[in-house]
Write an enzyme that holds these catalytic residues in place. Structure first.
Site, short mmCIF file in Angstrom:
data_model
loop_
_atom_site.label_atom_id
_atom_site.label_comp_id
_atom_site.label_asym_id
_atom_site.label_seq_id
_atom_site.Cartn_x
_atom_site.Cartn_y
_atom_site.Cartn_z
N GLU A 1 -12.89 0.16 -9.31
CA GLU A 1 -12.55 -0.81 -10.35
C GLU A 1 -13.47 -0.78 -11.57
O GLU A 1 -13.01 -0.91 -12.71
CB GLU A 1 -12.52 -2.21 -9.74
CG GLU A 1 -11.27 -2.52 -8.93
CD GLU A 1 -11.24 -1.84 -7.58
OE1 GLU A 1 -10.15 -1.71 -6.98
OE2 GLU A 1 -12.33 -1.42 -7.08
N ASP B 1 -5.47 -10.08 -7.56
CA ASP B 1 -5.86 -9.22 -8.67
C ASP B 1 -4.71 -8.56 -9.42
O ASP B 1 -4.52 -8.77 -10.61
CB ASP B 1 -6.87 -8.17 -8.19
CG ASP B 1 -6.43 -7.44 -6.92
OD1 ASP B 1 -5.35 -7.75 -6.37
OD2 ASP B 1 -7.16 -6.53 -6.47
N GLU C 1 0.82 -1.21 0.00
CA GLU C 1 0.00 0.00 0.00
C GLU C 1 0.86 1.26 0.00
O GLU C 1 0.54 2.25 -0.66
CB GLU C 1 -0.94 0.00 1.21
CG GLU C 1 -1.96 -1.12 1.23
CD GLU C 1 -3.07 -0.96 0.19
OE1 GLU C 1 -3.08 0.05 -0.53
OE2 GLU C 1 -3.93 -1.86 0.12
N ARG D 1 0.54 3.74 -3.25
CA ARG D 1 -0.14 5.00 -2.97
C ARG D 1 0.85 6.15 -2.79
O ARG D 1 0.71 7.21 -3.41
CB ARG D 1 -1.02 4.87 -1.72
CG ARG D 1 -2.09 3.79 -1.84
CD ARG D 1 -3.10 3.86 -0.72
NE ARG D 1 -3.91 2.65 -0.63
CZ ARG D 1 -5.13 2.59 -0.13
NH1 ARG D 1 -5.70 3.67 0.35
NH2 ARG D 1 -5.79 1.44 -0.07
#
Length: 498
Positions: free
Chosen positions: A394, A223, A91, A95
């Site tokens: 998404e 994913d 993360e 980010r």
């Protein structure tokens, strides 16, 4: 593909409604709670400005110069990574590191590269394992990797394989190969660990580099592994065929094992495969007709892959003509279009928002539902976790890509419907947006949290959906999994494995 100015400007106004509330109540904090008008940080040692850095490139793209200048000042003068706390490696990379790098590219301000290098040098020790697979967490002040004890020290496949765009771009900017080498070693380990199906389970062992016996899915923890196989090939201007080969292999595996059709409406969806151990200790695998909202990136990704690795010639028309696509490209294009349609079908709720997780009916189910999909456990008086909408991007990400690759106005219409649903049900009057606890119940009950990806991804992709095609063209940019745009470049070094 000209801009739809009224809709584009409405999205900009929504961004300002979110940002100005955060800036007023929680500037510098990692997360924002719009109902309580407060912020919070990810560790007791303090935050590192997740929301600020995740939002900066959206301000630049939208032309919000005043807001941008204040955010830039905070990064230059107040941001600190000297935090004695454990931050998620993945993360923080997608980010914060990704946000700093895209801010540099869009602004040309070298301050962002300095901050990015400082952060990356603190993250790199997480890769100091026997195999080079990074640990799940990193203590930024102590510069040490920290294992995830909740998962027996295993690492998430998606998390370790979704750091490469960021580290490779930083390597290009700084001319320091260590970042490239750390990123590439992960991919070599994963390639060497290939299992017979060509799929990837959601956990790896950082000690031996092998896939652990764990679920197989395109949702959480799986994913973005598939996403970055394609995007690594794109990022370096199609010069690293190993990633094309890994991507093509994975897409064939996904079509063979995971892509299914619903019973009545014929909706294309992706299933999960769960490992189960019987009384004799033998492992068997069970198919589950379950799809996370996270999977909704995959429709657009397949369409992008179809015109990238599935063309007879390199360039394809908009939309691509049948004669321009290989058999694989045609397969991926059709599946991508259908998956986007399925994801839009999951927005057919009382709020017009899609739930976090849906299940698809099978022939043996006795589920009362107006659709081929349903929210598991939903009943009067009970709201399961699956029913929530946490401002996820998404579906609109796929709509943006589909629009750019086809010019079909249906994708803009669908995007506008989602935006209106967010405005109607997630908007907090005093500022900001909150998550919805049950997308199929009116009036809505809200959770007091505004995820950073609302401003980084959801509103950015909606803005780009209604902008003209010259804004961040797909022929020149690749978006990281947090929607931070990086330029496509020709690498100065060759791939270290084949």
């Amino acid at each position: 593909m000209s801009a739809d100015l009224p809709k584009r400007d409405a999205v900009t106004a929504a961004f300002k409604h979110a940002w100005l509330a955060y800036e007023r109540d929680a500037m510098g904090d990692d997360e924002y709670h719009p109902i309580g008008k407060s912020g919070s940080n990810l560790t007791s040692a303090g935050g590192i400005g997740y929301t600020v850095v995740d939002s900066i490139d959206t301000m630049i793209i939208m032309g919000l110069d005043e807001e941008y200048q204040r955010a830039r000042t905070w990064v230059a003068e107040k941001m600190s990574f000297e935090r004695d706390g454990n931050f998620n490696t993945f993360e923080t990379t997608i980010r914060v590191l990704g946000g700093l790098l895209s801010a540099f590219h869009l602004s040309g301000d070298s301050m962002y590269v300095e901050r990015a290098k400082d952060l990356a040098d603190r993250i790199v020790p997480a890769f100091s394992t026997k195999t080079g697979l990074p640990l799940s967490q990193v203590n930024l002040a102590k510069r040490i990797g920290v294992p995830d004890n909740d998962n027996r020290g295993l690492v998430s496949t998606a998390e370790v394989s979704t750091l490469q765009l960021e580290l490779k771009y930083l390597s290009l900017l700084t001319d320091e190969e260590v970042y490239w080498e750390k990123a590439e070693q992960v991919m070599k380990v994963i390639k060497d660990a290939r299992i017979a199906t060509g799929l990837a389970s959601i956990f790896l062992n950082p000690d031996d580099g092998k896939f652990a016996i764990s679920p197989i899915r395109l949702g959480s923890r799986g994913d973005s592994y598939y996403e970055y196989l394609l995007k690594q090939y794109i990022q370096t201007n199609y010069t690293e065929p190993v990633y094309r080969d890994m991507y093509d292999d994975a897409m064939t595996a996904v079509h063979t094992h995971l892509i299914k059709k619903s019973e009545e409406e014929g909706l294309t969806y992706t299933a999960e495969i769960l490992p189960e151990r019987d009384t004799q200790g033998k492992i068997t695998w069970r198919m589950i007709p379950k799809q996370d909202h996270l999977v909704c990136f995959f429709g657009g990704s397949l369409m992008l892959g179809a015109v990238t690795t599935g063309t007879i010639e390199h360039a394809a028309s908009v939309p691509p003509r049948a004669a321009e696509l290989t058999a694989q490209g045609t397969r991926d294009w059709i599946s991508g279009v259908e998956l986007v349609r399925t994801c839009m079908e999951t927005h057919r709720t009382a709020t017009g928002l899609s739930p976090e997780i849906v299940h698809f009916k099978t022939a043996t189910d006795h589920i009362e539902s107006a659709h081929d999909w349903y929210i598991k456990g939903a009943r009067p008086g009970h709201t399961p976790y699956d029913a929530r909408y946490i401002l996820r991007p998404e579906t609109v990400e796929s709509l943006f890509i589909a629009w750019r690759l086809t010019g079909d106005p249906q994708y803009r219409q669908w995007g506008w419907e989602i935006f209106e649903a967010i405005e109607a049900h997630c908007r907090v009057a005093s500022g900001g947006y909150a998550s919805v606890l049950n997308v199929d119940a009116l009036p809505v009950a809200l959770e007091d949290k505004m995820e950073t990806f609302l401003m980084s991804e959801t509103l950015k992709y909606l803005y780009l959906l209604f902008s003209d095609e010259s804004v961040l063209p797909l022929s020149e940019y690749v978006f990281n999994t947090e929607a931070h745009p990086f330029p496509i470049f020709h690498p100065t070094r060759g791939t270290g494995f084949f």
